[in-house]
Design a protein around this motif. Structure first.
Motif, PDB file in Angstrom:
ATOM      1  N   ALA A 125       6.289  63.939  25.385  1.00  0.00           N
ATOM      2  CA  ALA A 125       7.268  62.863  25.442  1.00  0.00           C
ATOM      3  C   ALA A 125       6.582  61.609  25.985  1.00  0.00           C
ATOM      4  O   ALA A 125       5.489  61.669  26.535  1.00  0.00           O
ATOM      5  N   GLN A 126       7.240  60.486  25.821  1.00  0.00           N
ATOM      6  CA  GLN A 126       6.690  59.233  26.303  1.00  0.00           C
ATOM      7  C   GLN A 126       6.388  59.291  27.800  1.00  0.00           C
ATOM      8  O   GLN A 126       7.291  59.529  28.602  1.00  0.00           O
ATOM      9  N   PRO A 127       5.108  59.133  28.225  1.00  0.00           N
ATOM     10  CA  PRO A 127       4.809  59.100  29.664  1.00  0.00           C
ATOM     11  C   PRO A 127       5.582  57.968  30.339  1.00  0.00           C
ATOM     12  O   PRO A 127       5.543  56.823  29.880  1.00  0.00           O
ATOM     13  N   ALA A 128       6.292  58.305  31.419  1.00  0.00           N
ATOM     14  CA  ALA A 128       7.158  57.319  32.073  1.00  0.00           C
ATOM     15  C   ALA A 128       6.397  56.423  33.027  1.00  0.00           C
ATOM     16  O   ALA A 128       6.840  55.320  33.337  1.00  0.00           O
ATOM     17  N   THR A 129       5.227  56.876  33.489  1.00  0.00           N
ATOM     18  CA  THR A 129       4.450  56.111  34.466  1.00  0.00           C
ATOM     19  C   THR A 129       3.215  55.505  33.812  1.00  0.00           C
ATOM     20  O   THR A 129       2.943  55.719  32.631  1.00  0.00           O
ATOM     21  N   ASP A 130       2.443  54.749  34.610  1.00  0.00           N
ATOM     22  CA  ASP A 130       1.263  54.057  34.081  1.00  0.00           C
ATOM     23  C   ASP A 130       0.246  55.045  33.515  1.00  0.00           C
ATOM     24  O   ASP A 130       0.026  56.127  34.074  1.00  0.00           O
ATOM     25  N   LEU A 131      -0.419  54.640  32.434  1.00  0.00           N
ATOM     26  CA  LEU A 131      -1.477  55.444  31.853  1.00  0.00           C
ATOM     27  C   LEU A 131      -2.782  55.256  32.627  1.00  0.00           C
ATOM     28  O   LEU A 131      -3.085  54.162  33.099  1.00  0.00           O
ATOM     29  N   TYR A 132      -3.553  56.355  32.726  1.00  0.00           N
ATOM     30  CA  TYR A 132      -4.901  56.337  33.293  1.00  0.00           C
ATOM     31  C   TYR A 132      -5.856  56.763  32.177  1.00  0.00           C
ATOM     32  O   TYR A 132      -5.727  57.857  31.629  1.00  0.00           O
ATOM     33  N   LEU A 133      -6.800  55.901  31.829  1.00  0.00           N
ATOM     34  CA  LEU A 133      -7.696  56.158  30.711  1.00  0.00           C
ATOM     35  C   LEU A 133      -8.954  56.842  31.221  1.00  0.00           C
ATOM     36  O   LEU A 133      -9.753  56.243  31.943  1.00  0.00           O
ATOM     37  N   ARG A 134      -9.141  58.103  30.837  1.00  0.00           N
ATOM     38  CA  ARG A 134     -10.244  58.918  31.341  1.00  0.00           C
ATOM     39  C   ARG A 134     -11.177  59.342  30.215  1.00  0.00           C
ATOM     40  O   ARG A 134     -10.730  59.649  29.110  1.00  0.00           O
TER      41      ARG A 134
ATOM     42  N   ALA B 121     -16.968  85.446  30.436  1.00  0.00           N
ATOM     43  CA  ALA B 121     -16.687  84.082  29.974  1.00  0.00           C
ATOM     44  C   ALA B 121     -16.948  83.079  31.083  1.00  0.00           C
ATOM     45  O   ALA B 121     -16.821  83.389  32.271  1.00  0.00           O
ATOM     46  N   TYR B 122     -17.268  81.873  30.667  1.00  0.00           N
ATOM     47  CA  TYR B 122     -17.385  80.760  31.604  1.00  0.00           C
ATOM     48  C   TYR B 122     -16.873  79.513  30.902  1.00  0.00           C
ATOM     49  O   TYR B 122     -17.235  79.235  29.752  1.00  0.00           O
ATOM     50  N   ASP B 123     -15.986  78.770  31.577  1.00  0.00           N
ATOM     51  CA  ASP B 123     -15.539  77.511  31.004  1.00  0.00           C
ATOM     52  C   ASP B 123     -15.470  76.450  32.086  1.00  0.00           C
ATOM     53  O   ASP B 123     -15.339  76.753  33.274  1.00  0.00           O
ATOM     54  N   SER B 124     -15.558  75.205  31.652  1.00  0.00           N
ATOM     55  CA  SER B 124     -15.561  74.076  32.570  1.00  0.00           C
ATOM     56  C   SER B 124     -14.795  72.926  31.944  1.00  0.00           C
ATOM     57  O   SER B 124     -14.902  72.684  30.731  1.00  0.00           O
ATOM     58  N   TYR B 125     -14.023  72.224  32.759  1.00  0.00           N
ATOM     59  CA  TYR B 125     -13.296  71.043  32.290  1.00  0.00           C
ATOM     60  C   TYR B 125     -13.386  69.955  33.349  1.00  0.00           C
ATOM     61  O   TYR B 125     -12.961  70.142  34.482  1.00  0.00           O
ATOM     62  N   ASP B 126     -13.975  68.829  32.963  1.00  0.00           N
ATOM     63  CA  ASP B 126     -14.088  67.673  33.839  1.00  0.00           C
ATOM     64  C   ASP B 126     -13.251  66.548  33.235  1.00  0.00           C
ATOM     65  O   ASP B 126     -13.655  65.922  32.253  1.00  0.00           O
ATOM     66  N   PRO B 127     -12.067  66.267  33.769  1.00  0.00           N
ATOM     67  CA  PRO B 127     -11.188  65.254  33.180  1.00  0.00           C
ATOM     68  C   PRO B 127     -11.681  63.825  33.355  1.00  0.00           C
ATOM     69  O   PRO B 127     -11.209  62.930  32.655  1.00  0.00           O
ATOM     70  N   ASN B 128     -12.622  63.630  34.290  1.00  0.00           N
ATOM     71  CA  ASN B 128     -13.157  62.288  34.530  1.00  0.00           C
ATOM     72  C   ASN B 128     -14.651  62.412  34.805  1.00  0.00           C
ATOM     73  O   ASN B 128     -15.064  62.681  35.934  1.00  0.00           O
ATOM     74  N   ILE B 129     -15.460  62.212  33.785  1.00  0.00           N
ATOM     75  CA  ILE B 129     -16.901  62.447  33.920  1.00  0.00           C
ATOM     76  C   ILE B 129     -17.610  61.337  34.679  1.00  0.00           C
ATOM     77  O   ILE B 129     -18.786  61.469  35.010  1.00  0.00           O
ATOM     78  N   HIS B 130     -16.912  60.255  34.999  1.00  0.00           N
ATOM     79  CA  HIS B 130     -17.548  59.105  35.638  1.00  0.00           C
ATOM     80  C   HIS B 130     -17.462  59.114  37.167  1.00  0.00           C
ATOM     81  O   HIS B 130     -17.934  58.181  37.806  1.00  0.00           O
ATOM     82  N   ILE B 131     -16.867  60.148  37.730  1.00  0.00           N
ATOM     83  CA  ILE B 131     -16.757  60.178  39.185  1.00  0.00           C
ATOM     84  C   ILE B 131     -17.000  61.595  39.692  1.00  0.00           C
ATOM     85  O   ILE B 131     -16.582  62.579  39.068  1.00  0.00           O
ATOM     86  N   LYS B 132     -17.713  61.701  40.799  1.00  0.00           N
ATOM     87  CA  LYS B 132     -17.948  62.984  41.431  1.00  0.00           C
ATOM     88  C   LYS B 132     -16.749  63.355  42.301  1.00  0.00           C
ATOM     89  O   LYS B 132     -15.997  62.487  42.751  1.00  0.00           O
TER      90      LYS B 132
ATOM     91  N   ASP C 224      -8.173  64.023  38.385  1.00  0.00           N
ATOM     92  CA  ASP C 224      -9.572  63.710  38.090  1.00  0.00           C
ATOM     93  C   ASP C 224     -10.532  64.814  38.527  1.00  0.00           C
ATOM     94  O   ASP C 224     -11.750  64.655  38.397  1.00  0.00           O
ATOM     95  N   ILE C 225     -10.010  65.929  39.036  1.00  0.00           N
ATOM     96  CA  ILE C 225     -10.865  66.978  39.606  1.00  0.00           C
ATOM     97  C   ILE C 225     -11.403  67.913  38.519  1.00  0.00           C
ATOM     98  O   ILE C 225     -10.667  68.351  37.640  1.00  0.00           O
ATOM     99  N   LYS C 226     -12.671  68.229  38.614  1.00  0.00           N
ATOM    100  CA  LYS C 226     -13.318  69.175  37.709  1.00  0.00           C
ATOM    101  C   LYS C 226     -13.047  70.608  38.162  1.00  0.00           C
ATOM    102  O   LYS C 226     -13.147  70.927  39.346  1.00  0.00           O
ATOM    103  N   PHE C 227     -12.716  71.486  37.210  1.00  0.00           N
ATOM    104  CA  PHE C 227     -12.507  72.908  37.479  1.00  0.00           C
ATOM    105  C   PHE C 227     -13.418  73.732  36.580  1.00  0.00           C
ATOM    106  O   PHE C 227     -13.605  73.402  35.406  1.00  0.00           O
ATOM    107  N   SER C 228     -13.977  74.796  37.133  1.00  0.00           N
ATOM    108  CA  SER C 228     -14.776  75.747  36.366  1.00  0.00           C
ATOM    109  C   SER C 228     -14.247  77.151  36.601  1.00  0.00           C
ATOM    110  O   SER C 228     -13.779  77.466  37.701  1.00  0.00           O
ATOM    111  N   THR C 229     -14.323  77.996  35.579  1.00  0.00           N
ATOM    112  CA  THR C 229     -13.758  79.344  35.663  1.00  0.00           C
ATOM    113  C   THR C 229     -14.751  80.367  35.153  1.00  0.00           C
ATOM    114  O   THR C 229     -15.275  80.241  34.038  1.00  0.00           O
TER     115      THR C 229
END
Length: 410
Positions: free
Chosen positions: A299-308, A331-342, A356-361
């Motif tokens: 659905a339409q996001p009601a709050t401000d967009l963050y471009l990642r 298995a191993y997977d990793s997702y970093d929603p914001n690659i420009h910040i540690k 913006d937090i990276k998670f690995s499983t």
């Protein structure tokens, strides 16, 4: 070394060694045919009330649960010129539509397929690969985030010749972009392209190989006067009345590889997939839990967009144990929603959030398939995130999940 290996795996230009959701049970002419599967499971989480991509979040005061993960009922019909597929999912949460599409083709060939309705987005390998055949309980976190529930509404043209070029599959789809259960909330449509190669008889018919690449080009409408862009150390606000109705780019590119080898130790299957690109999301808040702030919304996001800018991948390895009906899973997977910040730079002072937090499983387990219809799976997921400057994420949160699943397929 690890990065170089991943690059080597993913530079190859999709293929599914197995079962695709975007097709009837068989293309042989038949009247109504009913197939499906049921997955019932017990799960134990490391903490109560955790956010989880292993079948959904746990209730606030619960760390143990029984649940129906999937209850699929699929009806299809095939004639000389067309086919129709209708599938629902019935669980403790209610009944939901999953697939509803019509396919048209020439009577003497199905090399060219036109599909219209609700179908799996033709992106990568794991999105269109049926959960009834997948060895692992869930898809990787990155795909659950950017393409939740896998489906969308639109039209698709597919090409897979039956001649000497039968190893090629090409697909092009136009979809709403808002997911299978939602009406589109803007006038723009999203484009998905997929190209794959599949070889089933290599190394004296002992080796199967597939590889391919995919693109996704779409947008997300902004409904406020502000949006945030990444400055390398956090986010900068862009404030203008003209931003209402502005469309942010939603762009993905992906590559995948599948290998299946029949050897003296038993059947070995290796699968790997990478996806990266730009994902408009929102900030984590009291109403939007951190891990899903970068999710694609229906659905339409009601709050401000963050471009990642994001990246994610998975590596899956299954090994049949000798000639038995047991298979080891890793298995191993990793997702970093914001690659420009540690992670140590994420905090309240630079407009970053838990989104913006990276998670690995790391996942590991075993499956037992006594018949072609029944499968038992024991699987544990060890989920890791680095510490941040956010109050609830100072260190790794305790969100591991153990799953014991029983599946019956008919």
């Amino acid at each position: 070394m690890k990065t170089n290996l991943l690059i080597l795996l993913f530079i190859f230009p999709l293929v599914s060694i197995g079962q695709s959701n975007n097709s009837p049970s068989t293309y042989d002419v038949h009247d109504l045919k009913i197939t499906g599967y049921l997955q019932t499971q017990y799960q134990r989480a490391q903490s109560e009330g955790i956010s989880s991509f292993s079948g959904g979040d746990f209730s606030e005061n619960s760390r143990d649960r029984f649940m129906i993960r999937r209850g699929r009922l699929k009806i299809d019909r095939v004639d000389k010129y067309s086919s129709i597929v209708f599938q629902i999912d019935a669980t403790q949460n209610g009944v939901q539509l999953m697939d509803a599409f019509i396919q048209l083709y020439q009577p003497d060939s199905k090399a060219l397929l036109f599909t219209a309705g609700v179908f799996n987005r033709p992106f990568g390998h794991s999105i269109i690969y049926s959960s009834g055949f997948r060895d692992f309980p869930e898809r990787a976190r990155v795909f659950q985030t950017i393409m939740p529930r896998e489906r969308d509404i639109g039209a698709m043209l597919g090409y897979n010749p039956s001649n000497k070029y039968k190893f090629i599959t090409a697909e092009l789809a136009v979809v709403n972009g808002s997911g299978y259960s939602a009406r589109d909330y803007d006038s723009r449509k999203d484009l998905i392209g997929n190209l794959g190669f599949k070889f089933d008889s290599l190394a004296n018919n002992k080796l199967k190989m597939g590889f391919g690449g995919s693109i996704y080009s779409g947008t997300v409408r902004n409904n406020t006067e502000s949006y945030y862009t990444d400055n390398g150390n956090g986010f900068t606000i862009n404030n203008n009345t003209a931003n209402v109705g502005w469309n942010a780019k939603r762009e993905y590119f992906g590559a995948n590889l599948q290998l299946e080898y029949d050897n003296t130790f038993g059947n070995t299957i290796f699968k790997a997939e990478y996806v990266g690109g730009k994902q408009p999301g929102v900030a984590s808040s009291a109403n939007i839990r951190g891990p899903v702030a970068s999710q694609s919304f229906s659905a339409q996001p009601a709050t401000d967009l963050y471009l990642r800018s994001f990246s994610g991948y998975y590596i899956w390895l299954t090994q049949q144990i000798a000639d038995s009906k047991f298979t080891a899973l890793l298995a191993y997977d990793s997702y970093d929603p914001n690659i420009h910040i540690k992670e140590n730079g994420i905090g309240p002072d630079n407009n970053t959030s838990a989104g913006d937090i990276k998670f690995s499983t790391l996942g590991y387990g075993i499956s037992y398939v006594p018949t072609t219809r029944v499968k038992f799976t024991l699987y544990n997921e060890h989920v890791v995130n680095s510490g941040t400057n956010l109050p609830d994420y100072k260190s790794d949160i305790k969100d591991d999940v153990f799953t014991a699943r029983l599946q019956y397929r008919w």
